[in-house]
Scaffold this active site. Structure first.
Site, PDB file in Angstrom:
ATOM      1  N   CYS A   1      66.962  44.456  26.988  1.00 55.38           N
ATOM      2  CA  CYS A   1      66.788  44.750  25.563  1.00 55.38           C
ATOM      3  C   CYS A   1      68.067  44.576  24.744  1.00 55.38           C
ATOM      4  CB  CYS A   1      66.254  46.163  25.387  1.00 55.38           C
ATOM      5  SG  CYS A   1      64.634  46.430  26.153  1.00 55.38           S
TER       6      CYS A   1
ATOM      7  N   HIS B   1      67.809  48.147  17.993  1.00 53.52           N
ATOM      8  CA  HIS B   1      66.755  47.720  18.908  1.00 53.52           C
ATOM      9  C   HIS B   1      65.585  48.682  18.772  1.00 53.52           C
ATOM     10  CE1 HIS B   1      64.442  46.840  22.411  1.00 53.52           C
ATOM     11  NE2 HIS B   1      64.840  47.917  23.071  1.00 53.52           N
TER      12      HIS B   1
ATOM     13  N   ASN C   1      58.070  47.737  21.632  1.00 52.55           N
ATOM     14  CA  ASN C   1      59.354  47.286  22.156  1.00 52.55           C
ATOM     15  C   ASN C   1      59.218  45.834  22.592  1.00 52.55           C
ATOM     16  OD1 ASN C   1      61.669  46.747  23.620  1.00 52.55           O
ATOM     17  ND2 ASN C   1      61.668  48.693  24.728  1.00 52.55           N
TER      18      ASN C   1
END
Length: 324
Positions: free
Chosen positions: A114, A246, A276
Site C-alpha cells: 500500500c 492512503h 482500500n
C-alpha cells in the site's frame, strides 16, 4: 535548477460496484459493522477479463494526455502493485509498456504494497533529477479481487480494484519537495499474500492480515512519519493545504488527521466509495481532488501511506500550475 514535479494525475475506476449489502450475502457481516469499523460503504471490482495492467494502462493514457505528452515521450515506466498480472514475470510495467506500444524503455515493478505510490515518487524523482530519464510514468494498479478470499470476512470487506497514474518530469511549477520511505521487515507476517501450497508453484494466492495489530502499528508509524517530514522541511502542519493519505481505513486516516490537527476540508477521503485499493489509492484520491476542484494553484500537499512489509512513507508536493 528545475526540480522534478508531478505533471499530471489520472485514475481508472472499474464500473462494477460491490456494496456492503452485497457482501452481506456472501459472508457473515453487516453494513453497520463494516461502516463502523472501516468507513467503507462500497468498493469497485474489475471484470474477469481485466488485469492490473489493463487498469493501469487506462489510467496511464489519461495521465500522459493531461501532461500534454504522447506515449512515445515516456522513457521509463514504474508500477507499484501487489496484484500483478503474472506471479513472477513479465512485470506489470512491461505489460503496460506493451499496451502503450513502447519498446526499448525502462520498465519495472516495485513491491511495497500500500506504500507503493510513495516509493514510485521517490524513484521517479531520483531518475528525473539525476538526468537519467526525462518523463517517468508512475502507475499504481490493483486488481486485489484476484487475490481475495471472499470467505474471509475480516479482509474481503476492505479491498477494491482500481488504478492511478501520473507523469514525473522536470517542472518549474509542480515540485516534489521531499519524499521519505522506510520499512521494518520484522512485522512481515502480520500482513501478507500467502501461498496455498508451499511445495508447488501451481498454487493460489490469498491475502492474510492480523488487523488489530496492523492498525495499532500503522497509526503510530504514520503519525510519527508525517511529523518528521514536516519538521525536516520546516513546515508547520497548519501550512498544509491538502492531506491525501492512503485510503486503508477511516479510523487510521482520522487518527493521523487529528495528530496534525487538520480540518476535514483539508483531508481527502475516498475510502467510503473505493475501499482500500492499495498502491492505487493515493493517485485515485488525488485525481478525485483534482476533478472536484480541490487542488488549487500554490497548494502544499502532504501524502502518506503504510503497507505490508511493513513499508511506509510520506511526501510533500507543491501544486504550482494548471496542467492537471
Amino acid at each position: 535548477m528545475l526540480k522534478a514535479g508531478l505533471k499530471s494525475i489520472a485514475s481508472y475506476i472499474p464500473e462494477k460496484i460491490l456494496s456492503n449489502a452485497d457482501l452481506e450475502k456472501i459472508v457473515d457481516t453487516t453494513d453497520e459493522w463494516i461502516t463502523r469499523r472501516t468507513g467503507i460503504k462500497e468498493r469497485r471490482i474489475a471484470s474477469e477479463n481485466e488485469n492490473s495492467s489493463d487498469l493501469g494502462t487506462k489510467a496511464a493514457l489519461k495521465a500522459i494526455e493531461r501532461a500534454n505528452l504522447k506515449p512515445e515521450d515516456i522513457d521509463a515506466i514504474l508500477v507499484a502493485t501487489l496484484s500483478p498480472d503474472y506471479f513472477t514475470m513479465p512485470s506489470t510495467a512491461c505489460k503496460i509498456a506493451s499496451n502503450l506500444g513502447l519498446v526499448n524503455i525502462s520498465a519495472f515493478d516495485i513491491s511495497a504494497a500500500c506504500s507503493g505510490f510513495i516509493y514510485l515518487l521517490e524513484q521517479a524523482k531520483a531518475l528525473v533529477e539525476s538526468g537519467l530519464k526525462k518523463n517517468v510514468l508512475i502507475v499504481g494498479a490493483e486488481k486485489t479481487s484476484s487475490i481475495m478470499d471472499y470467505n474471509d470476512r475480516s479482509i474481503c470487506i476492505l479491498f477494491g480494484d482500481g488504478a492511478g497514474a501520473g507523469v514525473v518530469s522536470l517542472d518549474n511549477e509542480n515540485h516534489i519537495l521531499d519524499v521519505h520511505t522506510a520499512s521494518n521487515g520484522n512485522y512481515g507476517d502480520l500482513l501478507m499474500t500467502q501461498r496455498s501450497q508451499k511445495s508447488s508453484l501451481c498454487q493460489t494466492l490469498s491475502m492474510q492480515m492480523k488487523g488489530n495489530e496492523v492498525f495499532k502499528i500503522a497509526v503510530n508509524t504514520l503519525s510519527n512519519d508525517v511529523v518528521e517530514i514536516l519538521a525536516k522541511n520546516n513546515i508547520l502542519a497548519q501550512e498544509i493545504d491538502l492531506f491525501i493519505p492512503h485510503q486503508a481505513n477511516l479510523r487510521i486516516i482520522k487518527a493521523v488527521q487529528e495528530k496534525l490537527n487538520l480540518s476535514d476540508e483539508k483531508c481527502v477521503i475516498t475510502v467510503q466509495k473505493y475501499g482500500n485499493t492499495s498502491a492505487a489509492s493515493i493517485p485515485m484520491a488525488m485525481n478525485d481532488a483534482y476533478e472536484e476542484g480541490r487542488l488549487k494553484k500554490g497548494n502544499l500537499i502532504l501524502l502518506d501511506a503504510f503497507g505490508g512489509g511493513f513499508t511506509w512513507g510520506s511526501a510533500l508536493l507543491k501544486f504550482g500550475g494548471e496542467n492537471f
